[in-house]
Design a protein around this motif. Structure first.
Motif, PDB file in Angstrom:
ATOM      1  N   SER A 239      42.604  47.921  46.823  1.00  0.00           N
ATOM      2  CA  SER A 239      42.688  48.996  47.815  1.00  0.00           C
ATOM      3  C   SER A 239      43.313  50.259  47.243  1.00  0.00           C
ATOM      4  O   SER A 239      43.148  51.345  47.804  1.00  0.00           O
ATOM      5  CB  SER A 239      43.510  48.515  49.020  1.00  0.00           C
TER       6      SER A 239
ATOM      7  N   SER B  42      36.889  45.101  42.698  1.00  0.00           N
ATOM      8  CA  SER B  42      36.047  45.023  43.890  1.00  0.00           C
ATOM      9  C   SER B  42      36.855  44.793  45.164  1.00  0.00           C
ATOM     10  O   SER B  42      36.359  45.035  46.264  1.00  0.00           O
ATOM     11  CB  SER B  42      35.008  43.909  43.722  1.00  0.00           C
ATOM     12  N   THR B  43      38.102  44.334  45.016  1.00  0.00           N
ATOM     13  CA  THR B  43      38.944  44.105  46.194  1.00  0.00           C
ATOM     14  C   THR B  43      40.204  44.964  46.179  1.00  0.00           C
ATOM     15  O   THR B  43      41.049  44.829  47.066  1.00  0.00           O
ATOM     16  CB  THR B  43      39.355  42.623  46.288  1.00  0.00           C
TER      17      THR B  43
ATOM     18  N   GLU C 238      35.945  42.089  39.003  1.00  0.00           N
ATOM     19  CA  GLU C 238      36.172  41.338  40.244  1.00  0.00           C
ATOM     20  C   GLU C 238      37.444  41.838  40.941  1.00  0.00           C
ATOM     21  O   GLU C 238      37.469  41.997  42.162  1.00  0.00           O
ATOM     22  CB  GLU C 238      36.288  39.852  39.935  1.00  0.00           C
TER      23      GLU C 238
ATOM     24  N   ASN D 244      27.819  42.278  41.966  1.00  0.00           N
ATOM     25  CA  ASN D 244      28.954  42.518  42.857  1.00  0.00           C
ATOM     26  C   ASN D 244      28.684  43.780  43.668  1.00  0.00           C
ATOM     27  O   ASN D 244      28.746  44.895  43.149  1.00  0.00           O
ATOM     28  CB  ASN D 244      30.245  42.673  42.041  1.00  0.00           C
ATOM     29  N   GLY D 245      28.396  43.609  44.936  1.00  0.00           N
ATOM     30  CA  GLY D 245      28.023  44.741  45.773  1.00  0.00           C
ATOM     31  C   GLY D 245      29.158  45.681  46.110  1.00  0.00           C
ATOM     32  O   GLY D 245      28.925  46.756  46.683  1.00  0.00           O
ATOM     33  N   ARG D 246      30.405  45.345  45.767  1.00  0.00           N
ATOM     34  CA  ARG D 246      31.547  46.196  46.112  1.00  0.00           C
ATOM     35  C   ARG D 246      31.943  47.151  44.998  1.00  0.00           C
ATOM     36  O   ARG D 246      32.899  47.905  45.127  1.00  0.00           O
ATOM     37  CB  ARG D 246      32.746  45.321  46.498  1.00  0.00           C
ATOM     38  N   VAL D 247      31.220  47.111  43.876  1.00  0.00           N
ATOM     39  CA  VAL D 247      31.486  48.015  42.752  1.00  0.00           C
ATOM     40  C   VAL D 247      30.182  48.694  42.362  1.00  0.00           C
ATOM     41  O   VAL D 247      29.136  48.040  42.299  1.00  0.00           O
ATOM     42  CB  VAL D 247      32.064  47.256  41.531  1.00  0.00           C
ATOM     43  N   SER D 248      30.235  49.992  42.095  1.00  0.00           N
ATOM     44  CA  SER D 248      29.041  50.721  41.651  1.00  0.00           C
ATOM     45  C   SER D 248      29.168  51.042  40.165  1.00  0.00           C
ATOM     46  O   SER D 248      30.275  51.204  39.639  1.00  0.00           O
ATOM     47  CB  SER D 248      28.865  52.010  42.453  1.00  0.00           C
TER      48      SER D 248
ATOM     49  N   GLU E 182      31.327  53.887  38.683  1.00  0.00           N
ATOM     50  CA  GLU E 182      32.785  53.736  38.653  1.00  0.00           C
ATOM     51  C   GLU E 182      33.276  53.171  37.324  1.00  0.00           C
ATOM     52  O   GLU E 182      34.445  53.316  36.981  1.00  0.00           O
ATOM     53  CB  GLU E 182      33.247  52.817  39.772  1.00  0.00           C
TER      54      GLU E 182
ATOM     55  N   ARG F 150      42.149  50.599  40.872  1.00  0.00           N
ATOM     56  CA  ARG F 150      40.713  50.361  40.740  1.00  0.00           C
ATOM     57  C   ARG F 150      40.163  51.089  39.507  1.00  0.00           C
ATOM     58  O   ARG F 150      39.413  50.512  38.714  1.00  0.00           O
ATOM     59  CB  ARG F 150      40.007  50.826  42.010  1.00  0.00           C
TER      60      ARG F 150
END
Length: 486
Positions: free
Chosen positions: A161, A158-159, A155, A199-203, A206, A166
């Motif tokens: 920057s 996912s945010t 989580e 969670n659509g912001r992490v693939s 990664e 990350r």
């Protein structure tokens, strides 16, 4: 400071430790000892026994944490339960010292027989940064923390920057390629996949899982062919399996070295470092007057009586991971003792209870001899490996091995009530999947209340400010006009 706690004044069987051995010894003896006018007393720092083979599934979100533990008070109603730590045993005078929690002082416990069943703790090495950064998976608290850590780091990533932060958050490292390490990394990798899917912001590409093992193979309890299959299975899921590799430092970036030449292997940052590289006997045995072998375990005979160079020590018993129990099958550790696992501990406890009772009435005692039934491991739903010794060695992989894993451990966890709860967890997860809801703030549960209960600070009074230059000029012109009019 002595405690004011009043003990039952009866001949006592003192059981030090409430794990596999302690729970089963008490279960098998409490009624017999009570009928003979005595009492079984179990001392442990925790109020429950942890079924450790379920910890990877707890960390992976397939089993409710409370269902992987067995309450001592609920299931040992005929025994005396003391929550505390045995810090000294004076067997010559048949007394033990128990330190009670919360600064309540110490308690002197007299006994007739003593059973050392304090189990093992995680074995670590003096690696820089390991104590500050690492976590094990040997307690229910660690398993819950691991589950929350994996979900929270995904989580966070996912945010994030910062690309470096990350990558660090999405890197998970497990050191140790035994059963605990392999099951832990497999269950957490499955959990991470589910969390990333939500969670659509992490693939998924990664996320990085790394297994570090100092030996040239993993899982010595299974065949070499099965171990190779497990390595290929993990690599097929994207897990990096690094054999003949060791952790050299955890200060800052993790530093890995190749063995045996100890040349640099890799260096990278990771927020999650899980240590599962073996166990060692509970160090409480050093505060007793019982004989120890070179690995720090209590020396016992095959009938589980403690014995030293001068012979048998009467009324003293030990079993499980804390004891060097001779393996009469000849298929144990290189030193001829039993492998420290749940399978042996559960069976040794039953033999110990029978022998203690038989010895009290001068009846014949039996030696502990148990042929290993094999080994089973689960790597998430419908994935696993098993090596079963029944009518011969049967090697299983995939769904059949996973079913064997669940079947064996579903039967092995103590008490029918716990079996029922665990089976319900499994049945529920088959239809609803893993629970990927994190429970945050467990380390500081009062933080929200404290923030609400403390009055907000009053805002500071704004300082009087000088008039702006334009305003001062306008005021001066106004005063001048007024003076001229007069």
């Amino acid at each position: 400071m002595p405690s004011s706690l009043q003990l039952v004044d009866r001949p006592r069987v003192l059981v030090v430790g409430g794990g596999y051995v302690g729970l089963y010894v008490a279960l098998n003896l409490q009624k017999k000892i009570a009928k003979a006018g005595g009492i079984v007393t179990v001392v442990d720092p925790l109020p429950y026994m942890t079924y450790q083979p379920f910890l990877p599934e707890v960390a992976g979100g397939n089993i409710e944490p409370r269902h992987a533990v067995v309450s001592l008070r609920e299931h040992l109603k005929g025994s005396e339960i003391i929550q505390g730590s045995v810090t000294a045993v004076d067997h010559a005078n048949r007394k033990a010292v128990v330190t009670l929690p919360g600064g309540q002082g110490t308690l002197e416990v007299p006994y007739m027989d003593v059973v050392l069943a304090a189990g093992a703790i995680t074995r670590t090495f003096p690696i820089p940064g390991l104590a500050e950064k690492g976590i094990g998976n040997k307690t229910i608290e660690e398993a819950v923390a691991l589950r929350n850590q994996v979900i929270e780091r995904i989580e966070f990533a996912s945010t994030a920057s910062d690309p470096a932060a990350r990558r660090r958050a999405l890197t998970f490292v497990v050191v140790g390629g035994g059963f605990a390490g392999i099951e832990t990394i497999a269950e957490l990798e499955d959990l991470a996949r589910e969390a990333v899917r939500n969670n659509g912001r992490v693939s998924q590409d990664e996320v990085r899982f790394v297994l570090v093992e100092a030996m040239g193979r993993i899982m010595p309890e299974v065949t070499a062919e099965q171990a190779e299959w497990v390595v290929e299975h993990l690599r097929g899921r994207g897990v990096e399996v690094l054999l003949n590799t060791s952790l050299a430092s955890a200060e800052g970036p993790l530093k890995l070295i190749s063995l045996p030449d100890k040349s640099p292997a890799d260096e990278f940052e990771a927020d999650t470092l899980i240590w599962t590289a073996g166990v060692q006997a509970n160090p409480m045995v050093r505060s007793t007057d019982f004989p120890l072998e070179p690995r720090g375990r209590v020396r016992v005979l095959p009938d589980l009586r403690i014995a030293g160079d001068e012979g048998i020590i009467e009324n003293a018993w030990a079993a499980g991971d804390i004891a060097a129990v001779p393996d009469l099958t000849g298929k144990g550790l290189p030193d001829g003792t039993c492998v420290p696992n749940a399978q042996h501990a559960l069976r040794q406890a039953k033999v110990l209870a029978k022998n203690l009772w038989a010895n009290r009435w001068d009846k014949p005692m039996a030696d502990y001899k148990h042929k290993n039934l094999g080994a089973v491991a689960g790597f998430g739903p419908w994935k696993g490996v098993a090596n079963i010794n029944l009518l011969g060695r049967i090697g299983l992989k995939g769904p059949l091995a996973w079913l064997a894993h669940r079947g064996y451990h579903g039967m092995a966890i103590p008490t029918f009530e716990r079996k029922f709860r665990v089976v319900l967890d499994w049945f529920s997860s088959l239809f609803s999947g893993r629970d990927t809801t994190p429970l945050q703030g467990l380390e500081a549960p009062r933080a929200a209340f404290e923030a609400a209960a403390r009055p907000a600070p009053k805002p500071a009074a704004a300082p009087a400010s000088a008039p702006a230059p334009e305003a001062a000029t306008a005021a001066g012109e106004k005063e001048k006009v007024g003076a001229e009019a007069k």
